[in-house]
Design a protein around this motif. Structure first.
Motif, PDB file in Angstrom:
ATOM      1  N   ASP A 288      20.455  12.004  14.831  1.00 55.40           N
ATOM      2  CA  ASP A 288      19.125  12.175  15.407  1.00 55.40           C
ATOM      3  C   ASP A 288      19.361  12.379  17.280  1.00 55.40           C
ATOM      4  OD1 ASP A 288      19.558   9.594  16.845  1.00 55.40           O
ATOM      5  OD2 ASP A 288      18.427   8.791  15.272  1.00 55.40           O
ATOM      6  N   ARG A 289      18.628  12.765  17.797  1.00 57.24           N
ATOM      7  CA  ARG A 289      18.873  12.903  19.185  1.00 57.24           C
ATOM      8  C   ARG A 289      19.067  11.947  19.891  1.00 57.24           C
ATOM      9  NH1 ARG A 289      20.376  18.373  18.667  1.00 57.24           N
ATOM     10  NH2 ARG A 289      18.848  19.319  17.337  1.00 57.24           N
ATOM     11  N   ARG A 290      18.981  10.792  19.637  1.00 59.10           N
ATOM     12  CA  ARG A 290      19.174   9.354  20.358  1.00 59.10           C
ATOM     13  C   ARG A 290      20.344   8.815  20.122  1.00 59.10           C
ATOM     14  NH1 ARG A 290      14.472   9.323  17.768  1.00 59.10           N
ATOM     15  NH2 ARG A 290      14.949   7.818  16.350  1.00 59.10           N
ATOM     16  N   SER A 293      22.729   8.069  13.474  1.00 60.42           N
ATOM     17  CA  SER A 293      22.983   8.818  12.306  1.00 60.42           C
ATOM     18  C   SER A 293      22.798   8.113  10.850  1.00 60.42           C
ATOM     19  CB  SER A 293      24.609   9.396  12.395  1.00 60.42           C
ATOM     20  OG  SER A 293      25.442   8.151  12.348  1.00 60.42           O
TER      21      SER A 293
END
Length: 448
Positions: A288-290, A293
């Motif tokens: 994810d973009r944060r 995973s």
């Protein structure tokens, strides 16, 4: 009925309608759904016809009592692994984890029988392979600019699932000698030029449905290289390997070193079709973009939780018992069945040779392939093998087959028919091919 009467009938139907078809999802008007319904209708209308249509396992090997034996074996396994009576009760009566209860046994079996080395958490147990396809397509293809490519002719289940999900689909036609990576690469580049993103490629590499072709080892390596170069995933669907004779070529997933393959599996052909048990091997890492995973399997499980919630624990228990009985090698349970299918295929090919000697075959323009396993073969004929021809074949000659055009999502196969040899005895095969030869010869002569 006169035109006036017809118009009156239509008006009456319209007036009494609660819903209009054109206001429902477009998939309900998909010709694929109509054609398969038509095939079922023909089969029921002519019950005494010999049918080469159903691609289902031969039921002569099924024993009802074995269901209970396999379930008991799984329950004993749970006791041996330290489960309490409450945990065992829950394993049968409760919903269970969305991803499935028997992932460890499936992972063990994949390693032993197929050389696929993946952790259990990369597996999602599904309601047949059809759900595995549906979940995978929904996860991987999010928007109208993403496209699914399929080797054509192809299994109608994947095209049907794509239609239900409004997914764009591009067919990559097989050549007479099978699938070509050059053709796939051309299709990929064309789609990119159109501003679309080729997201995944679906293929049945072993004894495919419907054509019976098998992808050579060299082509398998070429396909994996192509997927890495062009950044797409391969959806591998290969249910006929363990019911086919001889040593099988490696699966694409066992050759996969860059997590390019999502392997779609099924126990319907190998163990127990009524269990409706399949699985997806989805070990791709999703970030994810944060900075977090997980696995693609986790994403599939999220979708499954809103579709079927979970897969029947009773079905999982029976299949688990069968896997335990074979020490994780279902190929050992299929020695007799694979021999049966091999003999059925050989009997079909021998009878075709007998009914169509070389000179007759050449004169009529009839050809067929010689699959090395699986359930299906394709026969080219010198006339349009459509629903009208199928109806005449069933009604006047007592033999049913499947128009190959059903399996071409973007047109093709109009002069080819599919024969399934899996469900028939050798006596039925001999009689059925005799009837089919009579139909082909008569139809080719233009007598009807």
């Amino acid at each position: 009925m006169s035109r006036t009467e017809s118009a009156g009938t239509a008006a009456a139907v319209t007036a009494s309608a609660d819903l209009f078809q054109d206001e429902l999802h477009a998939s309900v008007c998909d010709p694929v759904l109509d054609t398969m319904n038509f095939l079922n209708e023909v089969t029921h209308r002519y019950p005494h016809a010999i049918s080469f249509a159903p691609g289902r396992p031969y039921d002569g090997f099924f024993d009802t009592e074995q269901i209970f034996v396999h379930m008991r074996r799984y329950l004993d396994h749970l006791v041996e692994t330290g489960c309490s009576s409450g945990e065992i009760r829950d394993a049968l009566f409760q919903y269970g984890p969305t991803s499935g209860r028997i992932r460890d046994l499936i992972a063990d079996s994949l390693l032993k029988d197929e050389g696929i080395d993946v952790p259990p958490e990369s597996i999602v147990v599904t309601v047949g392979c059809q759900e595995a396809m549906f979940l995978t397509l929904r996860a991987l293809i999010p928007g109208p600019d993403d496209v699914l490519l399929v080797s054509s002719p192809c299994y109608v289940g994947i095209t049907g699932a794509a239609g239900l999900l409004d997914i764009g689909l591009t067919a990559v036609a097989e050549r007479p000698d099978g699938f070509s990576c050059d053709d796939l690469e051309t299709a990929l580049l064309v789609e990119r030029d159109r501003g679309r993103r080729p997201r995944a490629f679906y293929v049945v590499p072993d004894h495919s449905n419907p054509s019976g072709t098998t992808m050579p080892l060299r082509t398998r390596h070429e396909l994996l290289d192509l997927a890495a170069r062009h950044d797409f995933l391969i959806l591998e669907d290969s249910p006929y390997r363990l019911v086919s004779p001889g040593r099988q070529l490696p699966t694409l997933k066992s050759l996969d070193r860059e997590r390019r393959v999502v392997h779609l599996g099924s126990y319907s052909k190998t163990l127990f079709p009524g269990a409706r048990l399949g699985f997806a091997v989805a070990d791709q890492i999703v970030a994810d973009r944060r900075g977090g995973s997980g696995l693609l399997a986790d994403e599939l499980a999220k979708i499954k939780s809103m579709v079927t919630v979970n897969t029947s624990p009773l079905s999982q228990a029976v299949v688990a018992g069968m896997l335990l009985a074979s020490d994780g090698r279902p190929s050992q349970l299929n020695t007799e069945t694979s021999a049966h299918y091999e003999q059925a295929m050989h009997a079909t090919l021998r009878r075709l040779d007998a009914c169509f000697p070389d000179d007759v075959r050449a004169g009529l323009g009839v050809r067929w392939n010689t699959p090395s396993g699986g359930f299906f073969l394709a026969v080219d004929v010198p006339f349009t093998a459509d629903n009208a021809a199928l109806t005449r074949s069933a009604e006047e000659f007592g033999v049913i087959w499947t128009p190959m055009s059903y399996f071409y999502p973007q047109g093709g196969g109009e002069r080819t028919l599919r024969l399934s040899v899996s469900y028939l005895t050798q006596a039925d095969i001999a009689e059925g091919i005799d009837r089919l030869a009579g139909f082909i010869t008569d139809q080719a002569a233009g007598s009807h």
